[in-house]
Design a protein around this motif. Structure first.
Motif: not given
Length: 187
Positions: A158-187
């Motif tokens: 949804t709309a945010l009031d300010s940027w949120v910087n993230l760090n990519l911590v995981e990617t994974r591909t599942f059958p059917g071309g489904v892709v997980l991307t997991r991010y942690e908030t950079r504090r």
């Protein structure tokens, strides 16, 4: 302090539901369903907005009793019933299955719950998650992207009031071309 996670299945164009709350695009392979089950087994508290609560509570209380339920679906249903849940809504007056209803300020209650000791918490539902994001409470995003474009619907972000910087911590591909991307908030 507890960790707050927000993760859902999304379309490539960023929707968690197509118009009319259509989820027909979001079928999970056995491997993806098992991944979601593994995530849920680690959660100490589930938090839902009304719409997601209604969707989850319409199926999972008896999901383990369905004749075609897989072992993972049986375990998911049992875990769902056992896991403590909080539903945030001012339009419903009753919840079941190890659930507490909160009708007041969601951000204040999520902040209070996050400050407690305990396992990770998951927030679900675009409106509730959006409030938690704007308040800076979300620590991790699990975005499971399905290879489909629906053009409109309920957005994951949804709309945010300010940027949120993230760090990519995981990617994974599942059958059917489904892709997980997991991010942690950079504090």
């Amino acid at each position: 302090m507890r960790k707050l996670m927000y993760g859902m299945n999304t379309t490539l164009d960023g929707y968690i539901a197509a118009p009319g709350d259509d989820l027909g695009w979001s079928g999970a392979s056995d491997e993806l369903f098992q991944w979601w089950l593994d995530q849920e087994l680690a959660i100490g508290l589930l938090m839902y907005g009304r719409k997601l609560w209604e969707a989850m509570s319409s199926y999972w209380p008896t999901g383990d009793q369905q004749p075609d339920a897989t072992p993972a679906q049986i375990e998911f249903a049992r875990n769902w019933r056992d896991t403590p849940k909080v539903v945030f809504s001012s339009t419903i007056d009753k919840v079941d299955w190890n659930t507490r209803l909160v009708t007041g300020d969601a951000v204040a209650e999520i902040t209070r719950l996050k400050a407690e000791d305990g396992g990770p918490m998951r927030v679900g539902g675009a409106t509730l998650a959006g409030a938690a994001m704007r308040a800076g409470l979300v620590d991790e995003y699990e975005i499971v992207t399905h290879p489909v474009l629906v053009g409109d619907g309920t957005p994951f972000f949804t709309a945010l009031d300010s940027w949120v910087n993230l760090n990519l911590v995981e990617t994974r591909t599942f059958p059917g071309g489904v892709v997980l991307t997991r991010y942690e908030t950079r504090r």
